[in-house]
Scaffold this motif. Sequence first.
Motif, mmCIF file in Angstrom:
data_model
loop_
_atom_site.group_PDB
_atom_site.id
_atom_site.type_symbol
_atom_site.label_atom_id
_atom_site.label_comp_id
_atom_site.label_asym_id
_atom_site.label_seq_id
_atom_site.Cartn_x
_atom_site.Cartn_y
_atom_site.Cartn_z
ATOM 1 N N GLN A 68 1.390 -1.296 0.227
ATOM 2 C CA GLN A 68 -0.228 -0.104 -0.202
ATOM 3 C C GLN A 68 0.738 1.090 0.100
ATOM 4 O O GLN A 68 0.644 1.970 -0.211
ATOM 5 C CB GLN A 68 -0.575 0.472 0.985
ATOM 6 N N ILE A 69 1.913 1.351 0.716
ATOM 7 C CA ILE A 69 3.527 2.793 0.669
ATOM 8 C C ILE A 69 3.413 2.573 -0.999
ATOM 9 O O ILE A 69 3.374 3.664 -1.829
ATOM 10 C CB ILE A 69 4.161 2.066 2.008
ATOM 11 N N ASP A 72 0.611 3.818 -3.336
ATOM 12 C CA ASP A 72 0.465 5.749 -2.453
ATOM 13 C C ASP A 72 1.095 6.698 -3.159
ATOM 14 O O ASP A 72 1.280 7.401 -3.425
ATOM 15 C CB ASP A 72 -0.478 5.332 -1.118
ATOM 16 N N GLU A 73 3.147 6.024 -2.855
ATOM 17 C CA GLU A 73 3.653 7.029 -3.709
ATOM 18 C C GLU A 73 3.679 6.999 -5.044
ATOM 19 O O GLU A 73 3.840 8.460 -5.721
ATOM 20 C CB GLU A 73 4.650 5.818 -3.366
ATOM 21 N N ARG A 75 0.791 6.557 -7.117
ATOM 22 C CA ARG A 75 0.108 7.375 -7.480
ATOM 23 C C ARG A 75 0.628 9.051 -6.745
ATOM 24 O O ARG A 75 0.108 9.887 -8.112
ATOM 25 C CB ARG A 75 -1.200 6.896 -6.591
ATOM 26 N N ALA A 76 0.829 8.903 -6.243
ATOM 27 C CA ALA A 76 1.264 10.903 -5.749
ATOM 28 C C ALA A 76 1.882 11.660 -6.650
ATOM 29 O O ALA A 76 2.434 12.515 -6.906
ATOM 30 C CB ALA A 76 1.353 11.040 -4.310
#
Length: 228
Positions: A68-69, A72-73, A75-76
Amino acid sequence: MPDIDGIIAISQNAKLRTVMDNTWASHIRFKPLEHGVDVVVQATTKYEGGYGDTPSGIVIAKHPEDMQIIADELRATGNGAVAPTTCSRLYHRIDSTEERLNQHADNAQRLIDWFLKQPFVTDVLSPTLETSPYHERFERYFKKGNCLFSIVLRSDLSAKHVEAFVDALNLFWVAESWGGHLSLVLPVHAKREVAPLPAGYVLRFHAGLEDYQDLLRDLSQATRCLCK
């Protein structure tokens, strides 16, 4: 070649995550997650793509929270996006990875056997050889080799001789990459402090998918430059 199991055991006792670059072995030769590695990175440009036209890589995490980390990275920042055409090439080539890797390894071993008989070679660096200090670990983790090995030339051979030998090769491209269908050669300018460097020049070879007899004929004709 590191003690992978030992590193994993120490990390687990210290409650640390382990991250491994598995490109050298690929998913064919080694499965890090099954050995206890937490996060795996691998360049799929190499064996999976196979032809130098799939600039890409993958990141795999064992634990959902790590995955998940990473997600998220991505996507950001947008980093790590791979072109759809590249994904398509990889999808259609993944099933042939093992067959190609085995041919790479077989060609490499035939070239290694040839170099071991040559008077201008003082050593061949490959964990597939029983004389390698890393052979036991190689057998434990990987069982079979890949495309890469290096040779150490006699210390009395000058840079002029080595450059002439490399220039005379017709089937070996001078390049830094590996894992593709074309055979490669690269003069090594090694810098390390943990072990002494060989006295002679070092050449790194990548055995491609060409017929090994053609590769041996090419090497044989180029050796004339080492005698001038």
